[in-house]
Design a protein around this motif. Structure first.
Motif, PDB file in Angstrom:
ATOM      1  N   UNK A 111       0.804  -1.225   0.000  1.00 51.77           N
ATOM      2  CA  UNK A 111       0.000   0.000   0.000  1.00 51.77           C
ATOM      3  C   UNK A 111       0.836   1.273   0.000  1.00 51.77           C
ATOM      4  N   UNK A 112       2.160   1.138   0.168  1.00 47.85           N
ATOM      5  CA  UNK A 112       3.031   2.300   0.300  1.00 47.85           C
ATOM      6  C   UNK A 112       4.065   2.317  -0.813  1.00 47.85           C
ATOM      7  N   UNK A 113       4.245   3.454  -1.514  1.00 48.52           N
ATOM      8  CA  UNK A 113       5.285   3.541  -2.547  1.00 48.52           C
ATOM      9  C   UNK A 113       6.677   3.383  -1.943  1.00 48.52           C
ATOM     10  N   UNK A 114       7.478   2.579  -2.583  1.00 50.70           N
ATOM     11  CA  UNK A 114       8.863   2.370  -2.175  1.00 50.70           C
ATOM     12  C   UNK A 114       9.634   1.922  -3.408  1.00 50.70           C
ATOM     13  N   UNK A 166     -11.503  -2.061 -21.213  1.00 48.72           N
ATOM     14  CA  UNK A 166     -10.867  -1.517 -20.013  1.00 48.72           C
ATOM     15  C   UNK A 166      -9.549  -0.856 -20.386  1.00 48.72           C
ATOM     16  N   UNK A 167      -9.022  -0.096 -19.448  1.00 50.15           N
ATOM     17  CA  UNK A 167      -7.713   0.535 -19.622  1.00 50.15           C
ATOM     18  C   UNK A 167      -6.818   0.146 -18.459  1.00 50.15           C
ATOM     19  N   UNK A 168      -5.524   0.004 -18.755  1.00 46.69           N
ATOM     20  CA  UNK A 168      -4.519  -0.281 -17.739  1.00 46.69           C
ATOM     21  C   UNK A 168      -3.451   0.801 -17.828  1.00 46.69           C
ATOM     22  N   UNK A 169      -3.153   1.437 -16.702  1.00 47.06           N
ATOM     23  CA  UNK A 169      -2.105   2.449 -16.628  1.00 47.06           C
ATOM     24  C   UNK A 169      -1.129   2.038 -15.533  1.00 47.06           C
ATOM     25  N   UNK A 170       0.144   1.940 -15.883  1.00 45.96           N
ATOM     26  CA  UNK A 170       1.158   1.418 -14.976  1.00 45.96           C
ATOM     27  C   UNK A 170       2.192   2.510 -14.710  1.00 45.96           C
ATOM     28  N   UNK A 171       2.408   2.802 -13.432  1.00 51.09           N
ATOM     29  CA  UNK A 171       3.303   3.874 -13.027  1.00 51.09           C
ATOM     30  C   UNK A 171       4.430   3.337 -12.148  1.00 51.09           C
ATOM     31  N   UNK A 172       5.553   4.021 -12.170  1.00 51.50           N
ATOM     32  CA  UNK A 172       6.556   3.841 -11.130  1.00 51.50           C
ATOM     33  C   UNK A 172       5.993   4.522  -9.889  1.00 51.50           C
ATOM     34  N   UNK A 173       5.737   3.752  -8.844  1.00 56.21           N
ATOM     35  CA  UNK A 173       5.007   4.287  -7.691  1.00 56.21           C
ATOM     36  C   UNK A 173       5.720   5.446  -6.993  1.00 56.21           C
ATOM     37  N   UNK A 174       7.030   5.367  -6.713  1.00 62.70           N
ATOM     38  CA  UNK A 174       7.667   6.482  -6.002  1.00 62.70           C
ATOM     39  C   UNK A 174       7.666   7.792  -6.786  1.00 62.70           C
ATOM     40  N   UNK A 175       7.858   7.737  -8.106  1.00 63.02           N
ATOM     41  CA  UNK A 175       7.955   8.963  -8.908  1.00 63.02           C
ATOM     42  C   UNK A 175       6.656   9.325  -9.614  1.00 63.02           C
ATOM     43  N   UNK A 176       5.700   8.388  -9.655  1.00 60.73           N
ATOM     44  CA  UNK A 176       4.436   8.557 -10.384  1.00 60.73           C
ATOM     45  C   UNK A 176       4.659   8.743 -11.889  1.00 60.73           C
ATOM     46  N   UNK A 177       5.749   8.205 -12.389  1.00 57.70           N
ATOM     47  CA  UNK A 177       6.062   8.295 -13.823  1.00 57.70           C
ATOM     48  C   UNK A 177       5.331   7.180 -14.571  1.00 57.70           C
ATOM     49  N   UNK A 178       4.662   7.553 -15.668  1.00 58.41           N
ATOM     50  CA  UNK A 178       3.941   6.564 -16.468  1.00 58.41           C
ATOM     51  C   UNK A 178       4.927   5.675 -17.203  1.00 58.41           C
ATOM     52  N   UNK A 179       4.815   4.382 -17.004  1.00 53.25           N
ATOM     53  CA  UNK A 179       5.712   3.410 -17.629  1.00 53.25           C
ATOM     54  C   UNK A 179       5.068   2.700 -18.816  1.00 53.25           C
ATOM     55  N   UNK A 180       3.768   2.461 -18.710  1.00 48.77           N
ATOM     56  CA  UNK A 180       3.061   1.721 -19.759  1.00 48.77           C
ATOM     57  C   UNK A 180       1.571   1.979 -19.612  1.00 48.77           C
TER      58      UNK A 180
END
Length: 219
Positions: A111-114, A166-180
């Protein structure tokens, strides 16, 4: 008997044509955060994932995932067809459960970005229920079965059977950068008779397929 058979065949073919007209491919939905990044996806000849964004992510660097609560898409370009709010809620809850179950086999769910954590956001953008009575009948009737054999060979939808978009959006959790990111449509195999029984059964089978496909992306 021959007259009845011809009548049922004509009925199934007409119904199938009408059903096909109301089942559109997914869009670059205007309300998605990733919409500006999505591009046509020529690498998917099936048409199930017509739009995609690929960053330069190395999935091996990630061993944890945050899975956001599934969002039901509310913008005007949604693709829900005769789907009640109760149905949407049921499908969203099912999507949350099934995608989490699949992703849990690859990632630790947190539940926590790391460091090493993805954030995965799922949006249910459309659904079509199986047509009552005619859905199962079209898989059992001789004429309808011929139609579905052809559709199965083309990897296309069966007659009067449900689906989900449906849509899937995948982010790097710590930076919130969109990866895919991608939009997709899933539906049961055209010869899957079992999926035609029950208004939401085919939609749930479609969600199962979507969850398996997402997991495979990370392997």
């Amino acid at each position: 008997m021959k007259l009845a058979s011809k009548a049922s065949l004509a009925f199934i073919l007409i119904g199938s044509a009408l059903a096909g007209c109301t089942t559109a491919d997914p869009l670059v939905y205007s309300g998605l955060a990733s919409a500006p990044n999505l591009q046509p996806n020529p690498s998917d000849p099936s048409g199930r994932v017509p739009f995609r964004y690929r960053g330069n992510a190395d999935w091996k660097q990630y061993d944890k995932a945050i899975i956001d609560p599934v969002t039901v898409y509310r913008a005007q370009d949604n693709q829900f067809i005769d789907t009640s709010e109760q149905d949407k809620g049921e499908l969203a809850n099912y999507m949350q459960t099934r995608f989490t179950e699949q992703l849990r086999t690859r990632f630790g769910i947190v539940n926590t970005p790391m460091p090493g954590t993805l954030r995965i956001h799922l949006t249910l953008t459309g659904a079509k229920k199986t047509t009552p009575v005619l859905g199962p009948f079209s898989h059992l009737d001789v004429g309808g079965n011929v139609y579905n054999v052809v559709q199965a060979a083309r990897d296309k939808e069966g007659s009067m059977t449900g689906s989900v978009s449906y849509a899937v959006e995948i982010y790097d959790a710590p930076s919130n950068r969109l990866l895919s990111a991608f939009v997709a449509k899933q539906f049961p195999g055209a010869m899957n008779v079992g999926a035609s029984f029950g208004a939401l059964k085919a939609s749930k089978v479609s969600i199962d397929k979507g969850a398996e496909a997402l997991l495979a992306q990370f392997q």
